[in-house]
Structures are given as structure tokens and as C-alpha cells.
Design an enzyme around this catalytic site. Structure first.
Site, PDB file in Angstrom:
ATOM      1  CE  LYS A  80      -4.602   0.553   0.448  1.00 51.87           C
ATOM      2  NZ  LYS A  80      -5.706  -0.269  -0.008  1.00 51.87           N
ATOM      3  N   GLY A 180     -23.947   3.165   4.223  1.00 49.24           N
ATOM      4  CA  GLY A 180     -23.051   3.784   3.244  1.00 49.24           C
ATOM      5  C   GLY A 180     -23.442   3.456   1.820  1.00 49.24           C
ATOM      6  N   GLY A 182     -22.113   4.808  -1.033  1.00 52.36           N
ATOM      7  CA  GLY A 182     -21.115   5.482  -1.865  1.00 52.36           C
ATOM      8  C   GLY A 182     -20.833   4.661  -3.107  1.00 52.36           C
ATOM      9  CB  VAL A 184     -18.691  -0.356  -2.667  1.00 50.33           C
ATOM     10  CG1 VAL A 184     -19.068  -1.826  -2.622  1.00 50.33           C
ATOM     11  CG2 VAL A 184     -17.221  -0.200  -3.020  1.00 50.33           C
TER      12      VAL A 184
END
Ligand code: NAD
Length: 351
Positions: A80, A180, A182, A184
Site C-alpha cells: 500500500k 453507506g 457510496g 460500492v
């Protein structure tokens, strides 16, 4: 700042720091484990309060990618990157080019991709300086954005959990509470409604709530979503939604969503098991995005991507079966399965 003593160090192979004075870039790349292949993981940009927060975040996220890719059966390691700074204030073309040079200096040990705070358009600038970039494919069904594929994997995971717990994966009339809506969440909501589920959505962003309502969902309060009376709770917002308090309020029999690091600690995995709630480990169910990003780089077809994403259900079935046979939490079982894959290779290497 401590590096080797960080609580998230976990034997990371490589941690590289970069400062570029001209553009203001301050970034960290972490490669947790590359036994299965080069480390692939997103590049997050965030206004971290201090360097320790940035380091801990990149280490935690990079480790998570080793587990996610191994269990998804991808020839990839875990890595990452984080860029320190507010994307709305300091992101610039020069900063992204400097990030591209940083990634290129690592000569392929780390391959970068989009994450929160970075967009496909940013990755395209990074790609001007390095070929070690994924998720920027032009002309694909969804362009470079992996979110629809993440949603697809979560959808298969919800069906696999229903099949295991209730004997049928039919979604008709099944009540799903989504936290949520958003990138996804909104795709997941469409898939669920498309198969007849009753979907209840909470989002702090009124625009995203409106979109969910238009798609056919019922909007509920953000303070009631975790304890909402539903068959499935799908956390698709931020991490650590399930903590020592919220875990007691959950009424759904299944917890299965896209958010990374949904459990505040291992104790919540144990508690969900004790309460008879089937927890679907996030790093297994949300692997659709990394699978898509892998195939974008390998220039595979979307049919390959979808077929691979469908295998998430098989992996989950193995996790559920082992968990129920051993009475260990699904989280611990999934971690053990991933370690069998990427640490086994390490033992061979070391021999
Ligand atoms: P996003 O930022 O597009 O969507 C998150 C949504 O959650 C937003 O609409 C936001 O308003 C809402 N939200 C934030 N806090 C909330 C709260 N307390 N209550 C209700 N709603 C809240 O992010 P995304 O790309 O959809 O990702 C969602 C989660 O899935 C994240 O945890 C992310 O790390 C994880 N994930 C995403 C992908 C991907 O492909 N995008 C892949 C793997 C994991």
C-alpha cells in the site's frame, strides 16, 4: 516515530519514505509480503494528523492486502502507499508525477492503484512516470473504477452467507440494511433490489441517500442502521463500525459488507460468533476490487474478472464450514487460510 516497533510492523519486507521538496510530496510505500508476487495495493491520500498515523495506516492496510490477495487466489503480494496531505488542498500534477517516480524507483516490488483520496485521473498522471500502475484501463465496462466489481463480490458473498445460514440464496423479500451508499454501496443496492431484496439505507451524505432512494431503497437513520431489524447488515462506509457497543445492538443474522476493517478488534469477531451472527470477513468478501484491478493490469476480459469474483463464494463457504466445525470466528479462520497460502510459500523459499 517507531518503525520496527510499530504495533502494525508485522514483519514488513520493505518500507520506503519519500520527500520531494519541489512538489511537497511526502509519501510512504509499504510492502508487507511478496511471496506470492509483486505487492499490489492502492495509494491513499489523506491529511494524517501526524507521521505516526500515516505509518500505522500504511502498515495496517498493506498487511491487509497480503491476506486479501492470497485468499482471492491472486499471484500478488500485499502493499500500500499513503500520501500525507489533504487531497483537496495539496494534490497537484507535480506531486502526482513525483509519486510516479517514487513508485518507479521501487522497480516493480510495489504496483499502485486508486484508493480513497486518489482517483483514476490521478493514477493516469502517476502512470506518466511509471508502468507499475493498475486500475487505469481505458474503455472497460466501468473504466478504471473497481467499485462495481467490489459490489459484485459483496453481492455473491451475501448470497453465499444466506445459503449457508438459511439454506437458500434467494433474495426475494430478504431485508438488507446498508450503511453507506457510496461508490460500492450504490452498486450493491442496485444488485440487491434487482433480485427482490428489501433494502434499507443510511448515509451521512444526503445526495447519496437521495440516489439510493431513487434506486428503490428505503432511507433510515445513521444512528439506527447497525441495530436495524434486518436479515443482513452490510457495512459499506468506514472501518471499525462494529465495536464493543454496536456489536450488542446488531439484530441481523448476517453481517456482510464492503467496508475494510469492519471489526474494531478481534473480540467483536468472537462476540458475533457467540451471538450466533454469521460474520463474513471483509477482506474475503470485498476482494472483487483487487481482482478487477489485477485483471485490468493483466489485460484480462471482464468475463475473466467476473468468473474469478464468483469464486469468492466458494472461499467463503470453506470459511463458514471450518468456522462452524471448530467454533472459531470466521475472521480467525479466514486469516489462517490466507496464511496457509502466503506463509507456506515463505517456508518453501526459506528451505
Ligand atoms: P465511498 O467514500 O464512495 O462511500 C462511503 C459512503 O459511506 C459515503 O456515501 C459516505 O457518505 C458514507 N458514510 C460515511 N460515514 C458514514 C456513516 N457513519 N454512516 C453512514 N454512511 C456513512 O467509499 P467506497 O469506495 O464505496 O468504499 C466503501 C468501503 O468499502 C470503504 O471502507 C472502503 O475502504 C471499502 N472498499 C472499497 C473498495 C472499492 O472498490 N471502492 C474495495 C474494497 C473495500
Amino acid at each position: 516515530m517507531t518503525v520496527f516497533n510499530s504495533p502494525y510492523f508485522d514483519g514488513h519486507e520493505l518500507i520506503s519514505f519519500k520527500h520531494d521538496e519541489r512538489s511537497g510530496l511526502r509519501a510512504i510505500v509499504a510492502v508487507h509480503n511478496s511471496n506470492l508476487g509483486p505487492a499490489l495495493g492502492g495509494c491513499r491520500m489523506s491529511p494524517y494528523a501526524n507521521d505516526d498515523d500515516a505509518l500505522n495506516d500504511v502498515l495496517r492496510l498493506s498487511r491487509g492486502m497480503s491476506y486479501k490477495s492470497a485468499l482471492a487466489g491472486l499471484p500478488l503480494g500485499g502493499g500500500k502507499a499513503v500520501i500525507i496531505g489533504d487531497p483537496n488542498k495539496i494534490k497537484s500534477r507535480d506531486l502526482l508525477l513525483a509519486m510516479g517516480s517514487f513508485v518507479d524507483d521501487l522497480a516493480g516490488r510495489y504496483i499502485t492503484a486508486e484508493d480513497s483520496g486518489t482517483a483514476v485521473s490521478d493514477l493516469k498522471i502517476i502512470a506518466e512516470r511509471t508502468s507499475y500502475v493498475s486500475g487505469v484501463m481505458e474503455g472497460g465496462r466501468f473504466g478504471g473504477d473497481p467499485s462495481p466489481y467490489t459490489a459484485q463480490g459483496v453481492f455473491y458473498g451475501i448470497k453465499a452467507a444466506l445459503k449457508f445460514k438459511c439454506g437458500s440464496d434467494c433474495l426475494s423479500g430478504v431485508r438488507v440494511a446498508v450503511q453507506g451508499a457510496g461508490a460500492v454501496g450504490r452498486h450493491l443496492i442496485a444488485l440487491l433490489i434487482g433480485e427482490g431484496a428489501q433494502v434499507f439505507v443510511a448515509d451521512v451524505n444526503p445526495q447519496n441517500s437521495d440516489l439510493a432512494r431513487q434506486a428503490g431503497a428505503t432511507i433510515i437513520g445513521c444512528d439506527e442502521v447497525l441495530g436495524f431489524k434486518a436479515d443482513v447488515l452490510a457495512p459499506c462506509a468506514m472501518g471499525a463500525a462494529i465495536n464493543s457497543i454496536s456489536v450488542e445492538s446488531i439484530q441481523a443474522g448476517i453481517v456482510a459488507g464492503a467496508a475494510n476493517n469492519q471489526l474494531a478488534s478481534d473480540a467483536q469477531g468472537e462476540r458475533l460468533l457467540q451471538r450466533g451472527i454469521l460474520y463474513v470477513p471483509d477482506f474475503v468478501i470485498n476482494a472483487g476490487g483487487i481482482i478487477d484491478v489485477y485483471y485490468q493490469r493483466a489485460e484480462g476480459s471482464s468475463a475473466n474478472t467476473s468468473a474469478h469474483i464468483a469464486t469468492i463464494a466458494d472461499t467463503l463457504l470453506e470459511v463458514f464450514t471450518r468456522s462452524s466445525a471448530s467454533n472459531m470466528s470466521t475472521e480467525k479462520i479466514a486469516e489462517g487460510l490466507a496464511e496457509e497460502k502466503f506463509l507456506f510459500k515463505k517456508r518453501i523459499k526459506a528451505a
